[in-house]
Design an enzyme around this catalytic site. Sequence first.
Site, PDB file in Angstrom:
ATOM      1  CG  ASP A 131       4.539  19.101   4.164  1.00  0.00           C
ATOM      2  OD1 ASP A 131       3.876  20.732   3.236  1.00  0.00           O
ATOM      3  OD2 ASP A 131       2.515  19.167   4.597  1.00  0.00           O
ATOM      4  CB  CYS A 142      -2.705  -8.779  11.115  1.00  0.00           C
ATOM      5  SG  CYS A 142      -1.354  -8.388  10.923  1.00  0.00           S
ATOM      6  CB  CYS A 180       1.588  -8.170   9.946  1.00  0.00           C
ATOM      7  SG  CYS A 180       1.869  -7.062  11.449  1.00  0.00           S
ATOM      8  CG  ASP A 183       0.434  24.225   0.479  1.00  0.00           C
ATOM      9  OD1 ASP A 183       1.607  23.643   0.600  1.00  0.00           O
ATOM     10  OD2 ASP A 183      -0.573  23.107   1.186  1.00  0.00           O
ATOM     11  CB  CYS A 198      -0.587 -10.165  14.575  1.00  0.00           C
ATOM     12  SG  CYS A 198      -0.975  -8.144  14.376  1.00  0.00           S
TER      13      CYS A 198
END
Length: 646
Positions: free
Chosen positions: A89, A274, A276, A124, A279
């Site tokens: 960016d 969860c 994952c 921008d 977890c």
Amino acid sequence: VSSTSFEILGRDGAGRLGRFKTKHGVVQTPTLLPVINPNLNFIPPSEMRKFGAEMLITNSYIIWKRHREQALAEGVHKLIGWDGPLMTDSGTFQMYMYGSVEVQPQEIVAFERDIGVDVGTILDIFSTPDRTHDQARTDLQETLVRARASAQIKGDMALACTVQGGIYPDLRAECAKAYQGMGADFYPIGGVVPIMEQQRYATLVDVIVAAKQNLDPSKPVHLFGAGHPLVFPLAALLGCDFFDSAAYAKYAKDGRMIFPDGTWRLEEITESWCACPVCSKHTPAELKKLPAQERELRLAEHNLWVTFAELKHVREAMRQGTLWELAERRCRAHPTLAEAFKRIVAHSEWIETQEPLSKGSAFFHLSPESSHRPEVRRYRERLLSRFDPKGRDFLLLPEVNKPYSMSYAPLLDRLARLPVVPAVQSAFGPVPLVLDEMYPLAQSDVPATLDKETREDLEAYLGTIETAKGVRVRADLTLEEAERLLTPLETPIDWDLERVRAVADYQFGEGAGDALLAGKVEIQKSRNTGKIRQVFVDGERVLALRAEDGFFVPQAAGAKRLHAAIPAPRLRVVVEQDSVAFNREGKNVFAKFVRSADPALRARDEVLVVDENDTLVAVGQLLLTPHEMGWFKTGMAVSVREGIKG
Ligand code: GUN
Ligand code: ZN
């Protein structure tokens, strides 16, 4: 020229399953680019792959301020420690947060180019939602000036030109249009962070659609700053290919855990649902006891696992054709998202143009919104414009198990003698028995009791049929009453012939059935299922049936009949002379050779490939939309099934 390219491999709704190629590797889309802060030593970029990240985003403005010489000397990949595809960016977000930046618009783009970024963003102007229409237009004009100047100096870096325009769809459209032909390679939709923070998701939908309708469809679209998995299915359904976010890190810093349907504070959680690695290894109680820094790291890892799992879910839903259902489920998580889902449905006329002819999974009717989905809209529209009741009234039959014609088999001989169109009353509208095997009618699951809104819509649609076709839709007659009241036909309906005719008309347009069936017809059916498999006319095979969705594949003889009977430009994809010899040999049509295409065609339609004099050269399946074909310079447009020699 840019060193990146984008290909569409699959589609669902307006969503695309894509492949983005860069000098540093290939990226599957939709995906998310985790934000790397070059000043922070957090999760190292080299570890990002294990979560599923294939491309990263960092900030060229921060690098320009703090690590300029090093970045110029060794390149940005070495600087941050990542050898894969990388976006930067530009400092726009810092300008939005802090009011100003020290760098000039062209200076930062040149810097991005010189440090070896794969996709660099213009500087921008970020139009916040509180900008008036006039202010947002002034902002936009400056963004366009900068984009034009940046495109001149981008070198072989892909240039990301951000779509701005605040909350105003007309300005978003204007911006997207202005970018056409400017040399951009990547389109972020910008200025949406505060829209999402304010949970104005219906506005977000309008903004995305206005941009998408006007952008070059051959380039990827990125939703700037969208990092919560809640918005992925909805944004992907509308055609967003990339997301990026620092949310995984910011939320972790704040003690928050991301889930596909919301965010919870670790403090509030007793049992994590969860699965994952984080977890699985630590209970919430254990996480709470960790030293602050380590806890933050573990939460960030959890957030990344969940984020990328949801992206896999989105991509898999696209492969299966169930992204609408996934988007709807996720949008039920919050009232503002439910409103956004309604707004998506309000754009279904546009989405229908993107929606393929059929999909691999069943259509689920889940809510009043379901009956406004593009699949339903298309069926209703085609029944009106492409089904010829030959002046006969529809006789509505109660819904029964699918396939309807199988359930009604014991009555078919009686129904064949009635001067009516026997049609089953379904959530899609009346389904003539002869259309019952087509997608999505046969491939759908609908609740036994329809909601009030759906029933009212259906009622209104029946009225539309009556007006458009000048016939009545009779729900008031039983079969016995009809037999008593109506004069029987002299020649009873030939169900197989009627079916071939009606499906062909639905698929190729009115008149197609008659053209295909003129002559001595022989219909071959499957011994196992009794379904039509092939149609021969005057000894030539004209049609084969696609078993999975009930549509026809025209054979060379069928294509010739369609070509002779149906005037250009209908059903046609016109190719340049350079392509003709190849296509006649049965080779595929590449997008860059396509001159024009019938705008009524849809992805996965069976099409006639013709040269510029309308000579038939091949028949095949369309892979892009007619609109996309004007834009793609690479990749396949028609998968040719049969070449047709002169
Ligand atoms: N990051 C989040 N939103 C924006 C935006 O509108 N423009 C740029 N360049 N970066 C962003
Ligand atoms: Zn977890």
